[in-house]
Design a protein around this motif. Structure first.
Motif, PDB file in Angstrom:
ATOM      1  N   THR A   1      26.561   3.321  -1.848  1.00 49.02           N
ATOM      2  CA  THR A   1      25.775   3.947  -0.778  1.00 49.02           C
ATOM      3  C   THR A   1      25.687   5.468  -0.876  1.00 49.02           C
ATOM      4  N   GLU A   2      25.994   6.025  -2.052  1.00 43.19           N
ATOM      5  CA  GLU A   2      25.924   7.480  -2.151  1.00 43.19           C
ATOM      6  C   GLU A   2      24.479   7.925  -1.902  1.00 43.19           C
ATOM      7  N   ASP A   3      24.337   9.049  -1.225  1.00 40.61           N
ATOM      8  CA  ASP A   3      23.008   9.574  -0.913  1.00 40.61           C
ATOM      9  C   ASP A   3      22.470  10.302  -2.131  1.00 40.61           C
ATOM     10  N   ILE A   4      21.387   9.789  -2.688  1.00 39.53           N
ATOM     11  CA  ILE A   4      20.764  10.400  -3.860  1.00 39.53           C
ATOM     12  C   ILE A   4      19.300  10.678  -3.537  1.00 39.53           C
ATOM     13  N   SER A   5      18.674  11.460  -4.375  1.00 39.42           N
ATOM     14  CA  SER A   5      17.279  11.831  -4.137  1.00 39.42           C
ATOM     15  C   SER A   5      16.367  10.612  -4.273  1.00 39.42           C
ATOM     16  N   LEU A   6      15.201  10.728  -3.699  1.00 37.54           N
ATOM     17  CA  LEU A   6      14.200   9.678  -3.791  1.00 37.54           C
ATOM     18  C   LEU A   6      13.905   9.349  -5.250  1.00 37.54           C
ATOM     19  N   ASP A   7      13.630  10.372  -6.056  1.00 35.06           N
ATOM     20  CA  ASP A   7      13.261  10.131  -7.454  1.00 35.06           C
ATOM     21  C   ASP A   7      14.408   9.545  -8.263  1.00 35.06           C
ATOM     22  N   GLU A   8      15.618  10.009  -8.023  1.00 36.75           N
ATOM     23  CA  GLU A   8      16.773   9.459  -8.736  1.00 36.75           C
ATOM     24  C   GLU A   8      16.991   7.995  -8.354  1.00 36.75           C
ATOM     25  N   GLY A   9      16.896   7.688  -7.066  1.00 33.70           N
ATOM     26  CA  GLY A   9      17.069   6.312  -6.611  1.00 33.70           C
ATOM     27  C   GLY A   9      15.998   5.390  -7.163  1.00 33.70           C
ATOM     28  N   LEU A  10      14.746   5.860  -7.165  1.00 34.04           N
ATOM     29  CA  LEU A  10      13.647   5.041  -7.666  1.00 34.04           C
ATOM     30  C   LEU A  10      13.790   4.812  -9.169  1.00 34.04           C
ATOM     31  N   ASP A  11      14.149   5.841  -9.900  1.00 34.85           N
ATOM     32  CA  ASP A  11      14.328   5.699 -11.345  1.00 34.85           C
ATOM     33  C   ASP A  11      15.466   4.723 -11.658  1.00 34.85           C
ATOM     34  N   ARG A  12      16.528   4.840 -10.914  1.00 33.02           N
ATOM     35  CA  ARG A  12      17.671   3.939 -11.120  1.00 33.02           C
ATOM     36  C   ARG A  12      17.280   2.492 -10.811  1.00 33.02           C
ATOM     37  N   LEU A  13      16.493   2.310  -9.742  1.00 31.49           N
ATOM     38  CA  LEU A  13      16.045   0.965  -9.385  1.00 31.49           C
ATOM     39  C   LEU A  13      15.113   0.409 -10.460  1.00 31.49           C
ATOM     40  N   ARG A  14      14.224   1.229 -10.994  1.00 29.99           N
ATOM     41  CA  ARG A  14      13.332   0.777 -12.078  1.00 29.99           C
ATOM     42  C   ARG A  14      14.149   0.245 -13.261  1.00 29.99           C
ATOM     43  N   ARG A  15      15.150   1.014 -13.672  1.00 31.54           N
ATOM     44  CA  ARG A  15      15.975   0.608 -14.824  1.00 31.54           C
ATOM     45  C   ARG A  15      16.755  -0.673 -14.524  1.00 31.54           C
ATOM     46  N   ALA A  16      17.307  -0.765 -13.323  1.00 27.73           N
ATOM     47  CA  ALA A  16      18.104  -1.939 -12.962  1.00 27.73           C
ATOM     48  C   ALA A  16      17.232  -3.194 -12.903  1.00 27.73           C
ATOM     49  N   VAL A  17      16.050  -3.083 -12.318  1.00 28.53           N
ATOM     50  CA  VAL A  17      15.143  -4.229 -12.228  1.00 28.53           C
ATOM     51  C   VAL A  17      14.739  -4.675 -13.632  1.00 28.53           C
ATOM     52  N   ALA A  18      14.399  -3.731 -14.493  1.00 28.81           N
ATOM     53  CA  ALA A  18      14.016  -4.081 -15.865  1.00 28.81           C
ATOM     54  C   ALA A  18      15.153  -4.823 -16.576  1.00 28.81           C
ATOM     55  N   ARG A  19      16.367  -4.365 -16.364  1.00 28.05           N
ATOM     56  CA  ARG A  19      17.519  -5.010 -16.995  1.00 28.05           C
ATOM     57  C   ARG A  19      17.690  -6.442 -16.506  1.00 28.05           C
ATOM     58  N   LEU A  20      17.564  -6.648 -15.189  1.00 28.62           N
ATOM     59  CA  LEU A  20      17.744  -7.986 -14.632  1.00 28.62           C
ATOM     60  C   LEU A  20      16.581  -8.898 -14.997  1.00 28.62           C
ATOM     61  N   GLN A  21      15.388  -8.355 -15.095  1.00 29.23           N
ATOM     62  CA  GLN A  21      14.255  -9.182 -15.508  1.00 29.23           C
ATOM     63  C   GLN A  21      14.426  -9.648 -16.955  1.00 29.23           C
ATOM     64  N   ALA A  22      15.041  -8.819 -17.777  1.00 27.86           N
ATOM     65  CA  ALA A  22      15.183  -9.117 -19.204  1.00 27.86           C
ATOM     66  C   ALA A  22      16.288 -10.124 -19.500  1.00 27.86           C
ATOM     67  N   SER A  23      17.360 -10.113 -18.705  1.00 33.63           N
ATOM     68  CA  SER A  23      18.472 -11.022 -19.002  1.00 33.63           C
ATOM     69  C   SER A  23      19.331 -11.258 -17.773  1.00 33.63           C
ATOM     70  N   ALA A  24      20.109 -12.309 -17.858  1.00 37.51           N
ATOM     71  CA  ALA A  24      21.002 -12.674 -16.754  1.00 37.51           C
ATOM     72  C   ALA A  24      22.343 -11.973 -16.899  1.00 37.51           C
ATOM     73  N   PRO A  25      22.956 -11.593 -15.787  1.00 42.32           N
ATOM     74  CA  PRO A  25      24.323 -11.072 -15.849  1.00 42.32           C
ATOM     75  C   PRO A  25      25.268 -12.125 -16.416  1.00 42.32           C
ATOM     76  N   THR A  26      26.329 -11.652 -17.043  1.00 40.86           N
ATOM     77  CA  THR A  26      27.287 -12.569 -17.667  1.00 40.86           C
ATOM     78  C   THR A  26      28.651 -12.519 -16.997  1.00 40.86           C
ATOM     79  N   VAL A  27      28.698 -11.986 -15.791  1.00 36.35           N
ATOM     80  CA  VAL A  27      29.934 -11.986 -15.004  1.00 36.35           C
ATOM     81  C   VAL A  27      29.646 -12.721 -13.691  1.00 36.35           C
ATOM     82  N   PRO A  28      30.657 -13.345 -13.102  1.00 33.15           N
ATOM     83  CA  PRO A  28      30.417 -14.026 -11.826  1.00 33.15           C
ATOM     84  C   PRO A  28      30.301 -13.024 -10.681  1.00 33.15           C
ATOM     85  N   ASP A  29      29.585 -13.416  -9.644  1.00 34.57           N
ATOM     86  CA  ASP A  29      29.576 -12.643  -8.413  1.00 34.57           C
ATOM     87  C   ASP A  29      30.966 -12.753  -7.796  1.00 34.57           C
ATOM     88  N   PRO A  30      31.529 -11.661  -7.245  1.00 34.96           N
ATOM     89  CA  PRO A  30      32.906 -11.730  -6.750  1.00 34.96           C
ATOM     90  C   PRO A  30      33.113 -12.704  -5.596  1.00 34.96           C
TER      91      PRO A  30
END
Length: 164
Positions: free
Chosen positions: A102-131
């Motif tokens: 929940t760290e407060d980051i800038s709009l552009d930093e948050g959006l860029d981070r979300l873009r990268r994370a979504v691309a990663r999840l769309q490309a492959s499945a995580p290989t660790v269990p949800d806690p």
């Protein structure tokens, strides 16, 4: 401080993770145009960063261990968490602010981070269990993060005409 349990966020329904990202892009354009109202306590960048953090941690490990009782019932709640709209105000037991990332980051930093994370999840499945939920299929991970996006992006309300 806004009591988010008492707020009725917009009801969003996503069928793909790409829709989550498209809505984030639309909301970012409204934020830049000054036509976005926040109905919760977090900045827009903070919301985007939070969504990205949970996707990233799905791959990298969450770094926390829920209480034993949540680990016990978590797998039984898997369908509810992946298929039903999330309710505002849920807090993870034993976590200082009830959630992580929940760290407060800038709009552009948050959006860029979300873009990268979504691309990663769309490309492959995580290989660790949800806690709490345990092992998830790729489709379950996608649905879980879509429900999470519906919840948090619902706290952002565009107030003006559509912007580019």
């Amino acid at each position: 401080m806004i009591q988010t349990r008492r707020v009725r966020p917009r009801e969003l329904t996503f069928t793909t993770l790409g829709e989550v990202l498209a809505e984030a892009e639309r909301l970012a354009a409204h934020e830049r145009a000054g036509s976005l109202e926040r109905m919760g306590n977090w900045s827009t960048g903070q919301i985007f960063g939070h969504l990205a953090w949970w996707i990233e941690e799905s791959f990298d490990g969450h770094g926390f261990r829920p209480p034993w009782w949540l680990r016990l019932i978590g797998p039984l709640l898997k369908g509810r968490m992946t298929d039903r709209r999330a309710k505002p105000g849920f807090r993870l037991p034993g976590i200082a602010n009830g959630t992580l990332g929940t760290e407060d980051i800038s709009l552009d930093e948050g959006l860029d981070r979300l873009r990268r994370a979504v691309a990663r999840l769309q490309a492959s499945a995580p290989t660790v269990p949800d806690p709490a939920l345990g092992w998830l299929t790729h489709d379950e991970w996608l649905r879980l993060h879509m429900r999470h996006g519906e919840l948090h992006l619902g706290f952002l309300l565009p107030t003006g005409p559509e912007v580019a």
